[in-house]
Structures are given as structure tokens and as C-alpha cells.
Scaffold this active site. Sequence first.
Site, PDB file in Angstrom:
ATOM      1  N   GLY A 253      -3.855  -4.658  10.379  1.00 30.20           N
ATOM      2  CA  GLY A 253      -4.172  -3.356  10.969  1.00 30.20           C
ATOM      3  C   GLY A 253      -4.352  -2.269   9.920  1.00 30.20           C
ATOM      4  O   GLY A 253      -4.314  -2.526   8.708  1.00 30.20           O
TER       5      GLY A 253
ATOM      6  N   HIS B  26       0.963   5.150   1.342  1.00 30.16           N
ATOM      7  CA  HIS B  26       0.271   5.999   2.317  1.00 30.16           C
ATOM      8  C   HIS B  26       0.911   7.394   2.325  1.00 30.16           C
ATOM      9  O   HIS B  26       2.138   7.506   2.378  1.00 30.16           O
ATOM     10  CB  HIS B  26       0.353   5.372   3.715  1.00 30.16           C
ATOM     11  CG  HIS B  26      -0.393   6.152   4.736  1.00 30.16           C
ATOM     12  ND1 HIS B  26      -1.768   6.131   4.813  1.00 30.16           N
ATOM     13  CD2 HIS B  26       0.028   7.017   5.695  1.00 30.16           C
ATOM     14  CE1 HIS B  26      -2.158   6.944   5.781  1.00 30.16           C
ATOM     15  NE2 HIS B  26      -1.089   7.495   6.333  1.00 30.16           N
TER      16      HIS B  26
ATOM     17  N   ASN C 209       0.855  -1.193   0.000  1.00 27.90           N
ATOM     18  CA  ASN C 209       0.000   0.000   0.000  1.00 27.90           C
ATOM     19  C   ASN C 209       0.888   1.238   0.000  1.00 27.90           C
ATOM     20  O   ASN C 209       2.002   1.211   0.538  1.00 27.90           O
ATOM     21  CB  ASN C 209      -0.864  -0.009   1.272  1.00 27.90           C
ATOM     22  CG  ASN C 209      -1.794   1.189   1.348  1.00 27.90           C
ATOM     23  OD1 ASN C 209      -2.434   1.564   0.370  1.00 27.90           O
ATOM     24  ND2 ASN C 209      -1.857   1.812   2.512  1.00 27.90           N
TER      25      ASN C 209
END
Length: 205
Positions: free
Chosen positions: A144, A110, A108
Site C-alpha cells: 500500500g 514519511h 521508508n
Amino acid sequence: MTAFRVAVLASGTGTNLQAILDQLQGRDGIEVVAVASDQPGAQALERAEGAGVETGTFERGDYEDREARDAAIGDWLTEREAELIVLAGYMQLLSPSFVERFRHRIVNVHPALLPSFPGLDAIEQALAHGVMVTGVTVHFVDEGVDSGPIILQRPVPVPPSRDLDELEAAIHATEHALLPEAIRLIASGRVTVDDSSRVVRIDRE
Ligand code: GRF
């Protein structure tokens, strides 16, 4: 040599997908083989089609629950033999079973220096906190929120104006360089994760 097969999940405009297509498609032994979205109208899907990449749409309402939707995405990606799944502005949380199925094969991007400012509105959070430097993180996805092992980070100074649009532009430009760089490193087999420490090692020779 067979290509390293990359799939991308995206919900929105897909500028990170475009950077991946422009910088990596058909180069360095990398092939973007599939792009999936939870949003049928996502501009990211148009970008994929424009590049001749197969697309899939997985709307939440078409499945009993998130688990079922994610299982369908997982099966679709497996059929396409995706070796790496890149979240590029994918605005859905992935279920733990999906993360487990593709452990250390999902990355990912971010828009902050994690573990600072996880979750939504990371750029706004950084400005509100008064930081002078923020940045971009590419990390493996765990169960998470933005908490998985960090692969690459790059700082971005907050401009003196502290203007959101200006900072956003600088962060996005950095994302468009850092995410392809991370994918290239993973595709070349130079990224390993130590399971116990969760530390990522990069063999840069
Ligand atoms: C990026 O800022 C990324 O960091 C965040 O969502 C945004 C996606 O932008 N996760 P785009 O769809 O790639 O243009």
C-alpha cells in the site's frame, strides 16, 4: 564481523541519504553499499559518489513497465548483497513483486505521523487539517501507500506561525535523526515484525 549491507533508493536532494552516510557509514557494523535512483540528475547520486558509494540509475523509460524496472533494481541490489533497502525520498511506487521479494527488508521515511496524512504533500496536508502536532514515521514498506508496519515515530509540534518552511525544517531535522536510528536498530537485529498483527517489536534491552 561482516558489515550489515544497506542500500538506499532516492529521487531527489538526498538530505536523508547524507544523514545516513554521515551518521552510519562504517560505524556500528554498517556499510552503505549502493545508492540507486530513477532520476539521473538526482543530487542524491552526487552525494553517494562523494562518499565513494556505488550508484545506479534506473529510468522508467528504459524499461517496458514498472515491474521490469523494479526487477532490474532488485537484481542489482541482490548482486550487491543488500540486506536492507532504505527509501529516502524515493518518489516511485514499488511494484508488489518487488515488495514481496524484499518483504520486511525495505524501510521508508514519511513526514507525518502515519496513518495520518499518507501520500504526497504530507506536511501541507497536516497544516491544512489544522493539527497542532505532526511528526515523522519510519515504517516497513508493504503493497500500500505508506501503510506498512511502523518501526519508529517521533512527534514534531507545529510552530505557532504555522509557517510551511519552518515546519518543513523541523520535520527534516527529525527525519535525519529518526531514519539512521531505525537503520541502526534493524542492523543490530533488534527489530522483529509479527506477521499476523503487523506490529513491530523493538528489543531495547
Ligand atoms: C523527505 O521529506 C521524506 O520524508 C520524503 O521525501 C523527502 C526526501 O528528502 N519521503 P531528501 O531527498 O532526503 O532531502
